[in-house]
Scaffold this motif. Structure first.
Motif, PDB file in Angstrom:
ATOM      1  N   ASN A  89      -5.671 -23.133 -44.405  1.00  0.00           N
ATOM      2  CA  ASN A  89      -6.688 -22.556 -43.511  1.00  0.00           C
ATOM      3  C   ASN A  89      -6.527 -23.032 -42.065  1.00  0.00           C
ATOM      4  O   ASN A  89      -7.407 -22.788 -41.233  1.00  0.00           O
ATOM      5  N   GLY A  90      -5.421 -23.736 -41.789  1.00  0.00           N
ATOM      6  CA  GLY A  90      -5.164 -24.194 -40.428  1.00  0.00           C
ATOM      7  C   GLY A  90      -6.091 -25.317 -39.985  1.00  0.00           C
ATOM      8  O   GLY A  90      -6.363 -25.463 -38.794  1.00  0.00           O
ATOM      9  N   LEU A  91      -6.558 -26.096 -40.936  1.00  0.00           N
ATOM     10  CA  LEU A  91      -7.495 -27.186 -40.641  1.00  0.00           C
ATOM     11  C   LEU A  91      -6.862 -28.532 -40.948  1.00  0.00           C
ATOM     12  O   LEU A  91      -6.030 -28.646 -41.856  1.00  0.00           O
ATOM     13  N   THR A  92      -7.266 -29.556 -40.204  1.00  0.00           N
ATOM     14  CA  THR A  92      -6.798 -30.915 -40.443  1.00  0.00           C
ATOM     15  C   THR A  92      -7.982 -31.771 -40.891  1.00  0.00           C
ATOM     16  O   THR A  92      -8.921 -31.971 -40.109  1.00  0.00           O
ATOM     17  N   PRO A  93      -7.984 -32.254 -42.126  1.00  0.00           N
ATOM     18  CA  PRO A  93      -9.105 -33.088 -42.586  1.00  0.00           C
ATOM     19  C   PRO A  93      -9.241 -34.357 -41.742  1.00  0.00           C
ATOM     20  O   PRO A  93      -8.246 -34.968 -41.349  1.00  0.00           O
ATOM     21  N   LYS A  94     -10.482 -34.718 -41.466  1.00  0.00           N
ATOM     22  CA  LYS A  94     -10.777 -35.923 -40.688  1.00  0.00           C
ATOM     23  C   LYS A  94     -11.294 -37.002 -41.645  1.00  0.00           C
ATOM     24  O   LYS A  94     -12.317 -36.797 -42.297  1.00  0.00           O
ATOM     25  N   PRO A  95     -10.604 -38.151 -41.711  1.00  0.00           N
ATOM     26  CA  PRO A  95     -11.057 -39.205 -42.620  1.00  0.00           C
ATOM     27  C   PRO A  95     -12.151 -40.057 -41.982  1.00  0.00           C
ATOM     28  O   PRO A  95     -12.157 -40.303 -40.779  1.00  0.00           O
ATOM     29  N   VAL A  96     -13.105 -40.492 -42.794  1.00  0.00           N
ATOM     30  CA  VAL A  96     -14.107 -41.476 -42.391  1.00  0.00           C
ATOM     31  C   VAL A  96     -14.126 -42.546 -43.473  1.00  0.00           C
ATOM     32  O   VAL A  96     -14.495 -42.266 -44.610  1.00  0.00           O
ATOM     33  N   ASN A  97     -13.700 -43.747 -43.120  1.00  0.00           N
ATOM     34  CA  ASN A  97     -13.536 -44.813 -44.106  1.00  0.00           C
ATOM     35  C   ASN A  97     -14.587 -45.902 -43.958  1.00  0.00           C
ATOM     36  O   ASN A  97     -15.240 -46.025 -42.934  1.00  0.00           O
ATOM     37  N   LYS A  98     -14.746 -46.674 -45.013  1.00  0.00           N
ATOM     38  CA  LYS A  98     -15.628 -47.839 -45.048  1.00  0.00           C
ATOM     39  C   LYS A  98     -17.070 -47.477 -44.687  1.00  0.00           C
ATOM     40  O   LYS A  98     -17.689 -48.080 -43.820  1.00  0.00           O
TER      41      LYS A  98
END
Length: 691
Positions: free
Chosen positions: A488-497
């Motif tokens: 879908n042309g999207l880049t997942p954004k990680p949120v950790n801790k």
């Protein structure tokens, strides 16, 4: 306007949706509160068997948040109240266990100090009076809502005071156990003042390249497990997310531009421009004059050349299209000097008279009549009547204020009338008798009526965004989240801790809903869910979950562990390559030189050119003059040391000055005791369930 019209058209559907949501909430609440779950819902935390009531705790949180002001968050207030209640509970448990009590005399003494500056408890000479306290307590027995509320506040205050006294008594007892001896004082003196001179060989770890020392994940894991207290972390989760923003499409923008263009001729010819703006615009009509520098930079040079009746636009400002019609043009000062007398409606503390609105107007009219006939009486009447403390001391005068500083009616009179004019205006503060004393810098101003249309996504666009978000959610649940994002042309954004009590997610903002979802028992790693966040759909995936306290992952701990293990391996390699029994031979085998360091102490174990090395300096102090140490693994390399001189500090007659250093350190016992009690406490923390 577009949103309001949409709501009106679909009102029946909204009613149905809201009703279903309320029904689901009630059913969910009933199910949750049924059976054995009630205790958890009513208890914020259980501390060593003592329950903290949800109602009391959240009441304190709300009160504290209000005291912080409008920009505070629930998370901030909850953190402060939690620390306060946890401390009080742990301390009180110690007090109760030891049976520490206070006498009434001790309570009275504390109250006399705490209330000494409160006029309620002072006698006619301004001194604290116990008789006044007794009288105050008797006054609380009155059978009125105010008295009952005040009595409960007083009872709570006395209870907090008693708790504070007994807890301070407990801490005083603990501090009393901290006794330092002269021997400890002498030892501290030696640590600070005994000195040695050394020669040493330093083989730095940097001699071996990092890439030549391999650290495996298994080694990192073993180190973490061998040092669990250092790497234990609270429950936490990781997520990744993509988002779909409800924003106007190019077609939506062009449609809105067409809408406002179609209004231009009608707006230009409308006789009642104010009603037109209030009916057609997303912003209400603003009745004020504009100086050139008050207008948007993109239009001020053009619109300021227009005549009355001319319409400028459409033009775009931020996320709006606008039409502006010049409705009046005149000359007006940019600053004014004026004086006034304010007659309030209600009580006037200046003359101690309470007036109705009609009475206040009659008084103002009388004063205006007097000052019009004799302006010299103005200042006298200011002193006698005005309730405006801000100008009273200056004869009711405000010097050279700009157009936007005063309330509207006051502003309009002083800027639109002429110097020397006198009159009365009414504001929310009462009736003002005004004299315009001066006006400066006459210049052109215009009054503008502006139609503003917000650029919003259309219903079609909203439905399209919703559909794309829903399809992504469905596909990500059934397939690989990252692959679906890529398709879908999207880049997942990680949120950790993410902690259980965190409130803010980077890139998303304040959102407890997502955090609570991630920590729900039935949510597993890999689960996907869509959330409405303002005008955005966020599709989140849970990528890691530690529901209980756990050890750091290898990835998290690597930054700490790898340098430690790497230096240990480098130390072994260096030791294997060293040859020789004296400093010069060891230095030669490693291609380094023998160095010297003077006046080293154990209290400041820093070796010039090598760094802080407590173990190395400590080992050197254990040797006599001429003795060599074995190879020592230090912080920054491997060392061998030979002692050149030991300079003992002279013997003192008394070491009390050094004993006092320990005594002073005991003053920090309050926080140390609390931290120690917290560390060993059995705490079941349910705060995350309540916000």
């Amino acid at each position: 306007m577009a949103i309001l019209n949409s709501i009106r058209k679909k009102g029946i559907f909204l009613v149905i949706i809201i009703a279903l949501a309320l029904f689901a909430f009630i059913v969910s609440d009933s199910l949750t509160k049924g059976g054995g779950g009630q205790g958890i819902l009513d208890t914020v935390a259980t501390i060593n068997g003592t329950d903290l009531s949800r109602q009391d705790f959240m009441g304190q949180v709300e009160a504290y948040q209000r005291s912080l002001g409008p920009n505070s968050t629930t998370a901030q207030a909850m953190s402060v109240i939690w620390q306060r209640e946890l401390r009080n509970t742990l301390m009180q448990q110690q007090v109760d266990e030891l049976g520490i009590t206070i006498s009434e005399d001790q309570l009275k003494e504390t109250l006399s100090n705490a209330l000494a500056n409160d006029p309620t408890f002072q006698d006619e000479n301004g001194y604290y009076s116990e008789a006044k306290l007794i009288a105050y307590e008797r006054s609380l027995d009155a059978n009125t809502p105010q008295a009952r509320s005040a009595k409960q506040d007083w009872i709570d205050y006395l209870e907090r005071t008693r708790q504070s006294i007994v807890q301070n008594n407990y801490l005083a007892m603990v501090r009393g156990g901290f006794v330092s001896t002269l021997a400890e004082g002498e030892q501290q003196y030696r640590f600070e003042n005994d000195k040695i001179n050394i020669e040493y060989v330093h083989i730095p770890y940097s001699k071996i390249a990092d890439e030549d020392v391999v650290i495996s994940e298994a080694e990192i894991t073993a180190y973490i497990k061998a040092n669990p207290s250092r790497f234990e972390v609270d429950p936490m989760v990781d997520i990744q997310y993509v988002s779909y923003l409800e924003e106007a499409s190019i077609d939506d923008i062009e449609a809105k531009r067409t809408d406002i263009e179609n209004m231009k001729e009608e707006f230009k010819t409308s006789e009642d421009y104010e009603s037109y703006v209030n009916d057609k615009s997303d912003n209400s009509f603003v009745d004020r004059w504009f100086y050139k520098n008050n207008l948007p930079a993109s239009i001020k040079d053009s619109i300021f050349t227009f005549s009355e009746g001319d319409v400028y636009g459409p033009y775009k400002v931020d996320n709006t299209f606008n039409l502006s019609r010049v409705v009046r043009v005149r000359q007006m000062p940019d600053s004014v000097k004026a004086r006034h007398i304010l007659i309030p409606i209600g009580f006037n503390k200046t003359d101690s008279i309470t007036r109705t609105k009609d009475q206040a107007k009659i008084t103002a009219d009388s004063i205006l009549k007097v000052v019009r006939s004799d302006r010299s009486k103005f200042e006298d009447l200011v002193t006698k009547f005005t309730s405006d403390e801000g100008s009273k001391e200056d004869g009711g005068r405000y010097d050279w204020y700009p157009y936007g500083q005063m309330v509207v009616a006051f502003r309009d009179y002083t800027f639109e009338q002429k110097t020397g004019d006198m009159g009365i205006v009414e504001t929310q503060f009462g009736y003002h008798i005004i004299e315009v004393e001066g006006q400066k810098n006459l210049q052109k101003v215009i009054k503008v009526a502006t139609v503003t249309l917000e650029i919003e996504p259309s219903e079609k666009t909203r439905n399209d965004v919703f559909s794309r978000g829903a399809k992504f959610e469905e596909a990500a649940r059934d397939g690989d989240y990252n692959e679906v994002a890529d398709q879908n042309g999207l880049t997942p954004k990680p949120v950790n801790k993410i902690g259980k009590l965190d409130a803010t997610l980077p890139g998303i903002g304040n959102n407890r809903t997502i955090i609570n979802w991630a920590f729900q028992e039935d949510v597993k790693v890999g689960d996907v869910k869509r959330f409405n966040v303002g005008d955005t759909y966020v599709i989140a995936q849970l990528t890691r979950k530690n529901s209980e306290k756990a050890l750091m992952s290898v990835a998290e701990a690597s930054a700490i562990v790898i340098p430690i293990l790497r230096n240990k391996k480098k130390a072994l390699k260096i030791r294997e390559s060293v040859s020789g029994n004296i400093l010069e031979e060891v230095a030669s085998s490693q291609n380094v030189v023998v160095k010297s360091a003077l006046a080293l102490t154990r209290s400041n174990p820093t070796i010039a050119g090598a760094g802080t090395e407590p173990e190395v300096v400590g080992a050197a102090f254990g040797k006599t003059v001429g003795e060599l140490t074995d190879l020592i693994d230090g912080e920054n390399g491997v060392y061998m040391v030979q002692v050149l001189a030991v300079n003992k500090a002279p013997v003192l007659d008394n070491y009390e000055a050094y004993v006092s250093q320990f005594t002073g350190a005991a003053g920090a016992i309050n926080s140390s005791v609390y931290e120690a009690l917290k560390k060993v406490a059995d705490i079941e923390d349910n705060r995350a369930a309540f916000y």
